[in-house]
Every structure is written in C-alpha cells, then in structure tokens.
Design a protein around this motif. Structure first.
Motif, PDB file in Angstrom:
ATOM      1  N   ASN A  61      -6.481   2.445   2.910  1.00  0.00           N
ATOM      2  CA  ASN A  61      -6.942   0.975   2.682  1.00  0.00           C
ATOM      3  C   ASN A  61      -6.368   0.072   3.889  1.00  0.00           C
ATOM      4  OD1 ASN A  61      -7.970   2.204   0.547  1.00  0.00           O
ATOM      5  ND2 ASN A  61      -7.100   0.867  -1.225  1.00  0.00           N
ATOM      6  N   ARG A  95      -2.400   5.391  -0.667  1.00  0.00           N
ATOM      7  CA  ARG A  95      -3.345   4.394  -0.668  1.00  0.00           C
ATOM      8  C   ARG A  95      -3.307   3.835   0.866  1.00  0.00           C
ATOM      9  NH1 ARG A  95      -2.831  -0.111  -4.311  1.00  0.00           N
ATOM     10  NH2 ARG A  95      -5.049  -0.310  -3.664  1.00  0.00           N
ATOM     11  N   LEU A 151       0.756  -1.234  -0.162  1.00  0.00           N
ATOM     12  CA  LEU A 151      -0.114  -0.222  -0.139  1.00  0.00           C
ATOM     13  C   LEU A 151       0.776   1.446   0.031  1.00  0.00           C
ATOM     14  CD1 LEU A 151      -2.870  -0.839   2.667  1.00  0.00           C
ATOM     15  CD2 LEU A 151      -3.301  -0.605   0.174  1.00  0.00           C
TER      16      LEU A 151
END
Lengths: 335, 335
Positions: free
Chosen positions: A302, A299, A295
């Motif tokens: 997430n 991001r 990740l």
C-alpha cells in the motif's frame, strides 16, 4: 565436491511475498533460464551457481504493471538474452515469435503468444527432450492462474471486451490444448492485484484447472460478460511501473541500504518525505510520529498507493529484520 | 513479521543426493506432514517452523530397503503419528487402510494401497479442498517413477512374477485412473538402485507418464515378462537397512560428529576398521594409506557394499566440507 554439471532438470520457484509474484528458474546441462525475474535478482545467480549452470536466457511473460522487472539487472549480471512477446512497446529485449523455440541444455522452451491480459502476453512451454516431444510445464504468466484468469481491463473500459475475447481464445486454443497432464506455473499467487480469486495453491495442471477453475467452464459469451463486469483496483503506482518497465528501470546492482537518522536529521527530512511505520498497530497506537502512515509488513504494497515516486520515504521499524524486509519489498516496487 | 499462519498450500522436496531419495513436506493452515522422511530430519522441522506449522503426520510409502527411515527420529522431535501400509512386519507406526483419509489443514491425504514393489507399498493422494474434491498430487513412493516403475525382485526370484502382476494392477487400476492432470511425486530420482531407468526430471504428471513412460505402454503380459527379465543389483547393505527399518533404527538425535585422530591413534584403530578415502583419485593415486578404499563423495553409497556394520569407519578427507558430506550420507545409510 560439485561436479559442476547439471544433468537433472531443475526448477525452482522464487516468490516475492508482498506482490505475490512467482518467478521461476529452470536449469539443465549447465544452462539456465529465468522466467519473469524480480528486481533483486542475485538470488537467481546464486541458485544457478549452486547448480553449476549459467543463466543464458530471460523470458518475460508480459510487460508487468505491478512490480519492477529484474530483467535488465539480471542481463547486466549474466549477459543473458531477454525475450518478450510483441504487441506493446518495449525499450529493451528481443521479440520472441509465436512457436519460436529456444534450447536450454536438453530442455526446450517454446513461446506461445497468448494475448488477453496484455497484448504482449506470452506463455512458455517447457519440453524435456530426455522424455520426448511432449510438453511438461507451461509458464502462463498472467494469462492463466490457479483458479482464475488474468485481468483484461488494463487497456481501459472500451477495450475490455476485446481483450477478454482474446484471453478466452488464448486460453482455449493455445493452453488447454496442450493436454491435461501439463503442469501450470503462473506468475502470481493468491493476494495479487493482477487476479481476482487466485487460489492459495501455487501449482496446478491443465487437467486440474479444466475441472476446478470456474472461468474455464464458461461459454465464450459468458466469459466475456464475466470479465467485462469485474471490478478491479488499479493502484496509482502502476503508472510508475509502466514507465519503469517500458524503458527499463534504473539498474542499481544492490538493494539500497537505508541508513539510520538522528532525531534532528529525521525531523529535518520528514517535512518533504513520506513516513512509513511498519510496527504493529498497537505500537503505532501507543505512540507514533505525526503524519506517519501505519503499514505493517504484510501491507507494505500500500505504500504504492499513498506515496509518489519523487519524495523520499522514511521508515520507522521495530528491528533490523523489519528494516530489511521493508527495503527489499519497496525496492521491488521501485520505491 | 511472521503471522504464523500457513494458508497457502506449501510443498517442498528434500533430496538426499547419494541415494537419490526424494522426500516431501506439505503444509497448510498451521499443519504439516512429511512423506518418507530421511534420518537427518531436523530439516523438516526447520521448514515447518518457517511455515509456522506443526508436523502432525508422517506417511511411509513402504518399508524402505535402501536408506534408514527418519520416521522415529521425526516422531521423537515432533510427536507426529507415523502411518504405513499393511503386508510387511513393522515394529512401529500404524497401518493406514486403503482409501483412509487424513486431513492436514484444508488438504486431505488419501491412502491407496499399491503393492508390487513391496507388499506394503502405499501411495498417498493429496486433495486441495479449497479447489474441490479433485486429486492434485500423488506421492507414488517406489511404485511409479518418472520414466520407470519400481523393482519387483526384492521377495526373491520365485515371487517376482506375482509382484510384477500386482505392480501392474496397482499402477493401472489405482494410479492411472486418478486422471491425467494429477502431479506425480516419486520417492526416487535418477541414479537410485530402486529403479532402472529413472529420468533426470523429478516431477511429472499421470498424463506425461502415460505418454512417455515406456513401462506404461505394455500389455500386462509384456509388463510381467519385462519385469521378470530385469537384472538389478541388491547391495549387501540392504540387509542392514531391512533390520533397521523393521524395528526402527537407533535414535541418535544428531548426526554423529567424527573427531580427528593423531597418526598413532589412526594406526591403532585402523587394524579393525574400514578406511574410506574420499579425496580425488589423483590424490589417492599419489599417496594413500594401505588397505584404504578410494570412494569419491559421489560414490559414497558404495561404502554400503564393502563395509559391514560391526566395524568402525575411518575417513580420509580433503577438508571439513568433505567430512560433513561423508558424515551426513553415511548416517543416512546407518553407518
């Protein structure tokens, strides 16, 4: 050098990138107030200190579902009073009534109950008494965004039409009637899971929104139909946010500092942990630890989708800057 | 960590305290533009770098009379193109036509000639093409302030009625017609010698100004009468600003660093210098150097009233922080 007297009406936006959350600090005449503080909240105290002002009030636009509130941390740092709207259980703070007014220096904040996104959604109108009794800014929370309006699906499918109708009424009866010239400061920018098509621009006015926000040019029926048909994602981590923001999250004072592990320590801890690797996909592709998640920093949100809150997180990062970035943003998600 | 791509419409205000000057940098899609840069202009380059953007344009709202323009310094740093309005001699930059448009990423800047404060006064309207062809912000320079309008006396008493009429027409025909929802970003805040009763608040909208700016609720005749009767101060240093801003000031690259003098060096230099003492009046009262001026940091602008530009300035300061503050602000005045 500093006369320690704020006479200018000051306003500063504090943005948290990953959740695209916009909070605001306003100040005047040695007093300050924060709207929707984030959890790592020393930044507000620092800004207020530079202004020579004391933070006396914290205004929550609603019980947030997508990030951990910083109200209790900031209350502990400053002794400020926390206000929020009615309609949802809150384990802390005081209810502010519809049309209730609070003075901040020569500014005035007036609460407007604007339910729809959440039953407790409240907008705050700022008046600059130096220029008179005209509204200047409205902090709209998740009720009205630049180019979009808030989600109405958090109470479940059955309640969505009712909440959509309440949102329509709140926006049309309470916000648009403030006048075209009022500046709109929302709680989220583009990329937030709290809206659909929020624009990149983070400041607007009622007048600009009336002309360019597609949701404001619908009849009530069309608005409700549109809101009811929207498909939004509700990440599993919202459950944990709800628990945190209902009773107040643990007050940590500082962002926890991750510490380095030796390979053998890492291996031992890894069995019961989530391993998050924030390096570039290319680096991850070349070599990575088994069962780790790739990740990148952008991001990191997430992590809230894959990790539960009962296991430790192990980070694999490129450098110390990447480590700080990850630690800050996971802290805001309560991880 | 940085994707080096600005998609959000970014705007940041850079304020110079002493002259109460407000400049702005806007950015989008890796491009940026600066409105009315100040002389110590590396700050704009730093902001643009953080945004991952390149400064391609510099917009001057008029040939300023109260601070040294930073356009040439910034042009040298960045290669940006300088634009200004017609009607006054300029030794640098290009004339931008009325209604001429320049794209900055997905933003659009449109020039509006708004003479009155100065014959070359130009306002710049910002459009956010993501949300459509509606104006979002207008950078009004010294044409329209929050709660006041610009001075019209710089061309002399005889021209004041004519310039006042032009200002009235510019504001009413070109600015107010943009619509109530347009955000107003002026070039000066409270305390500037370029306006009379500018408010403490530094942001407004056309709608708020229409309701609360006393100068916008006058008939044309009353407006001209009011402007013609105003008494403003024109500090002697404005002459030097005019010379600098006409041909472009010397490009220094860095703010000159003052160096310490021994008592005997000080004494030797003092004979042909102005001595400015920025310590508190109490400290000055207790002991000071003969013939020195007591000017606290907040009143440093007054150096422009007492010093000419041909003699060195010697500073007596409390500490290094006070020294930096004085050096920065005297640099902005060309001293």
């Amino acid at each position: 050098m500093n006369t320690k007297r704020v006479v200018t009406m000051l306003i500063q936006t504090v943005k948290s990138e990953i959740v695209s959350h916009l909070s605001y600090i306003i100040g005047n005449n040695n007093e300050a107030a924060v709207i929707d503080p984030r959890r790592d909240c020393k930044i507000y105290q620092q800004i207020a200190k530079n202004w020579g002002a004391k933070i006396n009030y914290i205004f929550e636009t609603h019980r947030n579902e997508d990030y951990v509130t910083g109200s209790l941390e900031l209350e502990k740092l400053t002794g400020a009073t926390i206000f929020h709207g009615p309609g949802l259980p809150w384990g802390f703070g005081k209810i502010i009534k519809d049309n209730q007014e609070i003075n901040v220096g020569t500014l005035k904040i007036k609460a407007l109950h604007t339910p729809g996104h959440s039953p407790d959604s409240t907008s705050y109108v700022l008046y600059d008494l130096e220029s008179g009794e005209e509204p200047v800014i409205v902090f709209t929370g998740d009720t009205l965004f630049v180019g979009d309006v808030g989600r109405t699906d958090f109470l479940g499918e059955k309640m969505t039409p009712t909440m959509s109708e309440r949102l329509y009424d709140s926006i049309n009866d309470k916000l648009l009637s403030l006048g075209d010239g009022v500046i709109v400061c929302p709680a989220h920018g583009s990329g937030s899971v709290c809206g659909g098509k929020i624009r990149e621009r983070e400041i607007s006015t009622i007048g600009i929104e009336k002309k360019t926000n597609p949701m404001l040019n619908l009849t009530k029926d069309a608005f409700i139909k549109q809101k009811t048909s929207e498909q939004h994602q509700t990440p599993p981590y919202f459950m944990q946010m709800e628990a945190y923001n209902l009773n107040g999250p643990p007050i940590l004072g500082e962002i926890p500092t991750p510490y380095p592990l030796t390979p053998s320590e890492f291996k031992k801890t890894a069995e019961n942990s989530y391993i998050i690797d924030t390096r570039t996909p290319a680096a991850f592709g070349a070599a990575h630890i088994k069962d780790s998640f790739s990740l990148t920093p952008k991001r990191l949100l997430n992590v809230g989708w894959v990790a539960d809150y009962n296991k430790p997180i192990l980070l694999v990062v490129e450098d110390l800057h990447a480590l700080d970035f990850a630690a800050d943003n996971l802290f805001r998600l309560g991880l």
